[in-house]
Design an enzyme around this catalytic site. Structure first.
Site, PDB file in Angstrom:
ATOM      1  N   GLU A 110      -7.884   3.579  -6.511  1.00 52.15           N
ATOM      2  CA  GLU A 110      -9.381   4.321  -6.706  1.00 52.15           C
ATOM      3  C   GLU A 110      -9.530   5.685  -6.534  1.00 52.15           C
ATOM      4  O   GLU A 110     -10.456   6.968  -6.951  1.00 52.15           O
ATOM      5  CB  GLU A 110     -10.052   4.220  -4.950  1.00 52.15           C
ATOM      6  N   GLU A 130      -6.171  -5.425  -2.822  1.00 52.93           N
ATOM      7  CA  GLU A 130      -7.244  -5.698  -1.616  1.00 52.93           C
ATOM      8  C   GLU A 130      -7.376  -7.079  -1.305  1.00 52.93           C
ATOM      9  O   GLU A 130      -7.385  -7.217   0.111  1.00 52.93           O
ATOM     10  CB  GLU A 130      -8.652  -4.860  -1.777  1.00 52.93           C
TER      11      GLU A 130
HETATM   12  N1  3HC Z   1       1.331   0.457   2.812  1.00 54.39           N
HETATM   13  C1  3HC Z   1       2.555   0.242   3.636  1.00 54.39           C
HETATM   14  N2  3HC Z   1       4.262   0.615   3.438  1.00 54.39           N
HETATM   15  C2  3HC Z   1       3.848  -0.382   2.476  1.00 54.39           C
HETATM   16  C3  3HC Z   1       3.166  -0.731   1.711  1.00 54.39           C
HETATM   17  C4  3HC Z   1       1.669  -0.164   1.524  1.00 54.39           C
HETATM   18  N3  3HC Z   1       0.481   0.098   1.245  1.00 54.39           N
HETATM   19  N4  3HC Z   1       3.356  -0.928   0.137  1.00 54.39           N
HETATM   20  C5  3HC Z   1       4.115  -0.534   0.219  1.00 54.39           C
HETATM   21  N5  3HC Z   1       4.515  -0.650   1.111  1.00 54.39           N
HETATM   22  C6  3HC Z   1       6.226  -0.826   2.085  1.00 54.39           C
HETATM   23  C7  3HC Z   1       7.107  -2.701   2.232  1.00 54.39           C
HETATM   24  O1  3HC Z   1       6.654  -2.767   3.187  1.00 54.39           O
HETATM   25  C8  3HC Z   1       8.355  -1.996   1.561  1.00 54.39           C
HETATM   26  O2  3HC Z   1       8.505  -1.639   3.167  1.00 54.39           O
HETATM   27  P1  3HC Z   1      10.643  -2.035   3.430  1.00 54.39           P
HETATM   28  O3  3HC Z   1      10.987  -1.978   2.608  1.00 54.39           O
HETATM   29  O4  3HC Z   1      10.503  -1.493   4.919  1.00 54.39           O
HETATM   30  O5  3HC Z   1      10.621  -3.814   3.272  1.00 54.39           O
HETATM   31  C9  3HC Z   1       8.716  -0.948   1.241  1.00 54.39           C
HETATM   32  O6  3HC Z   1       7.452   0.042   0.964  1.00 54.39           O
HETATM   33  C10 3HC Z   1       9.221  -1.350  -0.830  1.00 54.39           C
HETATM   34  O7  3HC Z   1       7.476  -2.558  -1.081  1.00 54.39           O
HETATM   35  P2  3HC Z   1       8.397  -3.326  -1.844  1.00 54.39           P
HETATM   36  O8  3HC Z   1       9.439  -3.840  -1.308  1.00 54.39           O
HETATM   37  O9  3HC Z   1       6.899  -4.173  -2.121  1.00 54.39           O
HETATM   38  O10 3HC Z   1       8.204  -2.442  -3.013  1.00 54.39           O
HETATM   39  P3  3HC Z   1       8.094  -2.911  -3.840  1.00 54.39           P
HETATM   40  O11 3HC Z   1       9.393  -2.209  -5.654  1.00 54.39           O
HETATM   41  O12 3HC Z   1       8.400  -4.643  -4.734  1.00 54.39           O
HETATM   42  O13 3HC Z   1       6.417  -3.312  -4.874  1.00 54.39           O
HETATM   43  C11 3HC Z   1       4.523  -2.726  -4.585  1.00 54.39           C
HETATM   44  C12 3HC Z   1       5.925  -1.983  -4.635  1.00 54.39           C
HETATM   45  C13 3HC Z   1       3.782  -2.628  -6.259  1.00 54.39           C
HETATM   46  C14 3HC Z   1       3.296  -0.762  -4.720  1.00 54.39           C
HETATM   47  C15 3HC Z   1       4.387  -2.981  -3.235  1.00 54.39           C
HETATM   48  O14 3HC Z   1       5.096  -1.989  -2.401  1.00 54.39           O
HETATM   49  C16 3HC Z   1       2.532  -3.769  -3.220  1.00 54.39           C
HETATM   50  O15 3HC Z   1       2.263  -3.687  -3.746  1.00 54.39           O
HETATM   51  N6  3HC Z   1       1.809  -2.413  -2.218  1.00 54.39           N
HETATM   52  C17 3HC Z   1       0.544  -2.941  -2.102  1.00 54.39           C
HETATM   53  C18 3HC Z   1      -0.305  -2.496  -3.069  1.00 54.39           C
HETATM   54  C19 3HC Z   1      -1.677  -2.938  -1.670  1.00 54.39           C
HETATM   55  O16 3HC Z   1      -1.311  -3.884  -1.498  1.00 54.39           O
HETATM   56  N7  3HC Z   1      -1.967  -2.148  -1.661  1.00 54.39           N
HETATM   57  C20 3HC Z   1      -4.238  -1.623  -1.568  1.00 54.39           C
HETATM   58  C21 3HC Z   1      -4.046  -1.140  -0.290  1.00 54.39           C
HETATM   59  S1  3HC Z   1      -5.497  -1.273   0.703  1.00 54.39           S
HETATM   60  C22 3HC Z   1      -6.095  -0.131   0.100  1.00 54.39           C
HETATM   61  O17 3HC Z   1      -5.800   0.450  -0.538  1.00 54.39           O
HETATM   62  C23 3HC Z   1      -7.719  -0.514   0.518  1.00 54.39           C
HETATM   63  C24 3HC Z   1      -8.394   0.713   0.090  1.00 54.39           C
HETATM   64  O18 3HC Z   1      -9.517   0.178  -0.588  1.00 54.39           O
HETATM   65  C25 3HC Z   1      -9.576   2.072   0.927  1.00 54.39           C
END
Ligand code: 3HC
Ligand code: NAI
Length: 705
Positions: A110, A130
């Site tokens: 976004e 999301e």
């Molecule tokens: N917030 C907090 N922690 C996060 C995070 C996030 N958005 N994304 C990843 N992390 C943390 C994980 O919990 C993990 O922590 P750990 O090592 O302590 O277990 C660490 O970062 C590494 O993450 P992954 O093991 O998942 O690493 P990958 O390389 O396999 O994947 C990624 C990376 C594709 C970025 C994946 O972590 C992911 O899909 N993250 C979430 C994406 C998401 O859902 N985004 C939307 C958030 S809500 C939002 O943005 C609202 C907005 O619309 C207002």
């Protein structure tokens, strides 16, 4: 370089102001990132040495969205917000360019949409996931994305939550240029070009011609609702996304943003969102094994052996071929081998027909597959996965043999569903290299992998299998040795309740309805029809033939879906279970012959008996150290058995109900139905008494032993 917050800094390069975020591990947009970006934008705006602004992230990825850990904080909606950052980006008087690598997700994507231009590396992925957290994009995603992609495509992307590639983003107008080579250098060149050619500041908010179609055809929304209804049953966020996009189409931009905000807040507070966010971290927690640190050495898995080309062996093999890892598969007869290899090829051909892989992919994968009739063919593989019949004596013989054939260091794994890995390991001279790898059927599709740690399994072997599991796309969860491990043992507890309900209280359709309405894809009896009632049925050894309902069905040829009927009827080509009066009579007769007086039971009590029996079994499993954490059980049930993710997981659900309430209900039900299995497990009683939850329970002493 000027440091603006703990994660954001600013510097000028070649006349371009570069805002750099470095918030390991993944650049989540935490409070200090948002504050740093706002301050940095002000600085860049007033910096006369900067003619344009580039937004760049260090480390492995561009922003993957908001910091999910902050959602639990009541101040999360207060400034500095992601929306605030985006307003500043979009309103900047100098061109702002997002330089995207890794994953631009959620609030990160976004933010990129708030920039005037976007460039990306070829491997970058962009998306709004999301919905998987039970919320909707809350920083303008539902208002801006349809303005670029059109309503239909934007709805698809946001309700699935699946990302798209940089190439797809370029084709869809979401990215302006793909940068081969150094991203920052490419972004700076792009920025200078925008300045030198005096290109406009493109603000997505200013154009809405892509909304025109939906304005003229409002039916698009209801059609879309219908198209996703089955997949999204029970989830709140997909509907919120649709409503928000309806607002995008009918309201002026700023009002649509406010509408999105209201829906976002509503979703964020919902129990479904809390459960799904809990699950996000539970899934990641499953990768962590307390006594097996991240830096534990692992072995290379470059060649795989599979024994048995049946249902499971074939599916397991495909996982490796898909990652271009060669597999040798061993069978007992040419006929069985040909059948097994033929099914693999047919599966690939049908995937290619659907356009999901190319004909070349099929050829490459099949060329990596070798069939053999002798176990000696496995002499040089790095891991053997045994998938022969579920028979302890047979498995023992196979392990004894392969121990003498496979090279030192080769991991010997069994796909057994129930049997004792320690007993199997004892047949070899290398129990440290023996492990259980419990795949789920269909093994090429189901994501769950229970990694069964035997008493002597080495940490190196365990770490290798966890890593290998992730490499082939599985969600690997470590479990201990017991009959049925975690998943099937808990399933057994539910099955025993549903069988008892069938004998004494209710018909399959009533019992299954309760389970389906709870959110499972199907009930216990429909599931058995799918698997086949003859699995594990021994025609002649069945005790109590007259009172055994399964036996009665099987002897009538009602073996499940494959014969057109089991507990239910199935019309040709249909998987919809249709209740059958004859089956209901068989059930009534069986009760009568067993001297049972059938009693009515409420749907609520049926659900409690089945689900609380599962909770009770989960408590025993935790107490015995078979699962390391309650959250591991949740991951197993979501990925292996279709537990509705919007309820977080089995133990999370139990915590929400309150363990004291569950104990009270189990006490009542165990008396009322005279069922000792429903008596609360000691750990459940203990946690309830102390006012604790499953989340509070961590037991690691057995690991140190
Ligand atoms: N917030 C907090 N922690 C996060 C995070 C996030 N958005 N994304 C990843 N992390 C943390 C994980 O919990 C993990 O922590 P750990 O090592 O302590 O277990 C660490 O970062 C590494 O993450 P992954 O093991 O998942 O690493 P990958 O390389 O396999 O994947 C990624 C990376 C594709 C970025 C994946 O972590 C992911 O899909 N993250 C979430 C994406 C998401 O859902 N985004 C939307 C958030 S809500 C939002 O943005 C609202 C907005 O619309 C207002
Ligand atoms: P299956 O009956 O479809 O296949 C077993 C195959 O093993 C047959 O093709 C048979 O010819 C072959 N075989 C038997 N002895 C052999 C030997 N000595 N050497 C080489 N091949 C031999 O059985 P399925 O369903 O694939 O099950 C295999 C294992 O996987 C069992 O342990 C089962 O419990 C387990 N499992 C099964 C699941 C399922 O849903 N079917 C799910 C998870 C695990």
């Amino acid at each position: 370089m000027k440091k603006l917050s703990q994660s954001v800094s600013y510097e000028v390069k070649d006349g371009v102001g570069v805002l750099i975020s470095n918030n390991p591990p993944v650049n989540a947009m935490s409070y200090h990132v948002r504050q740093g970006l706002i301050d940095g934008l002000e600085m860049a705006q007033s910096d006369e040495n900067a003619q344009a602004i580039v937004l760049h992230c260090e480390g492995r990825t561009f922003f993957p969205g908001m910091d999910i850990t902050e959602f639990a904080n009541p101040n999360v909606l207060e400034a500095p917000t992601t929306t605030g950052v985006i307003e500043k980006l979009e309103g900047a008087s100098k061109p702002v360019i997002a330089a995207i690598h890794g994953t631009a997700l959620g609030g990160g994507f976004e933010t990129a949409l708030g920039c005037h231009y976007r460039v990306a590396t070829p491997s970058a992925k962009l998306g709004l996931p999301e919905v998987k957290l039970g919320i909707l994009p809350g920083a303008g995603g539902t208002v801006r994305l349809p303005r670029v992609l059109g309503v239909q495509k934007a709805l698809e992307m946001m309700t699935s939550g699946n990302p798209i590639s940089a190439g797809q983003a370029l084709a869809g107008g979401l990215v302006d240029e793909i940068v081969e080579g150094d991203l920052l250098a490419g972004a700076l060149a792009f920025a200078k070009n925008v300045v030198s050619e005096n290109k406009p500041l493109v603000r997505i908010r200013d154009s809405d011609d892509k909304l025109e179609d939906a304005r003229e055809n409002r039916a698009i929304f209801d059609d879309f609702r219908k198209s996703i209804a089955r997949k999204t049953r029970g989830f709140k966020a997909p509907e919120a996304i649709i409503r928000s996009v309806e607002g995008t189409v009918s309201l002026p931009f700023d009002e649509a943003l406010r509408n999105e905000r209201d829906l976002f807040v509503e979703c964020l507070k919902s129990p479904e969102a809390k459960a799904q966010q809990y699950f996000f971290f539970a899934e990641r927690g499953a990768r962590k094994i307390p006594d097996v640190p991240k830096d534990t050495p692992t072995r290379a898995i470059q060649k795989v052996g599979v024994i048995g080309a049946g249902t499971m062996g074939g599916g397991i093999t495909m996982n490796f071929l898909n990652r271009e890892i060669p597999v040798t598969i061993v069978e007992t007869s040419q006929e069985a081998l040909d059948r097994g290899l033929g099914i693999i090829e047919k599966n690939y051909a049908s995937t290619a027909k659907k356009g999901r892989i190319t004909e070349d992919d099929v050829k490459t994968r099949m060329s990596l597959l070798t069939g053999a009739l002798e176990l000696e063919a496995l002499a040089d593989v790095d891991i053997v996965i045994e998938a022969v019949f579920e028979d302890m004596d047979l498995k023992k013989t196979v392990f004894e043999k392969i121990d003498g054939i496979c090279k030192p260091g080769c991991i010997l794994a069994s796909n057994t569903s129930y049997l004792n890995i320690n007993e199997i390991a004892a047949m070899t001279s290398r129990p440290q290299d023996v492990i259980g790898l419990h795949f789920f059927s269909p093994a090429n599709i189901m994501r769950l992998l229970e990694v069964v740690r035997g008493d002597e399994t080495s940490k190196e072997v365990l770490a290798t299998c966890m890593k290998m599991g992730a490499h082939i796309g599985k969600i690997a969860v470590v479990v201990g040795v017991c009959r049925g491990f975690v998943g099937n043992r808990i399933l057994g507890a539910r099955m025993r309740q549903s069988d008892d309900l069938l004998k004494k209280n209710a018909m399959p359709k009533e019992i299954d309805k309760v389970v389906f309405d709870f959110g499972f894809p199907m009930g216990s009896f429909a599931m058995r029809d799918l698997a086949g009632l003859d699995i594990g049925w021994e025609r002649d050894k069945t005790p109590d033939k007259d009172t055994n309902i399964r036996h009665q069905l099987c002897t009538r040829g009602r073996l499940g879906q494959k014969t057109g009927g089991g507990f239910y009827d199935y019309e040709a080509g249909s998987r919809v279970p249709v209740p059958n009066a004859e089956v209901e009579q068989i059930i009534l007769d069986a009760s009568e012959k067993a001297g049972v007086t059938r009693k009515e039971i409420s749907g609520e009590d049926m659900l409690k008996r089945m689900v609380y029996a599962m909770v009770n079994e989960a408590a025993k499993i935790l107490d015995e150290g078979i699962a390391l954490r309650a959250s591991h059980i949740d991951v197993i049930w979501v990925y292996g058995y279709g537990w509705p993710i919007y309820r977080g997981g089995l133990t999370y659900y139990a915590d929400q109900i309150g363990l004291d309430n569950i104990v009270a209900d189990l006490e009542r039900l165990s008396t009322e139905y005279n069922d000792p299995e429903l008596e609360p497990a000691p750990l459940l009683r203990e946690l309830a008494k102390e006012g604790k939850t499953f989340r509070d329970y961590v037991r690691l002493d057995h690991l140190e032993a």
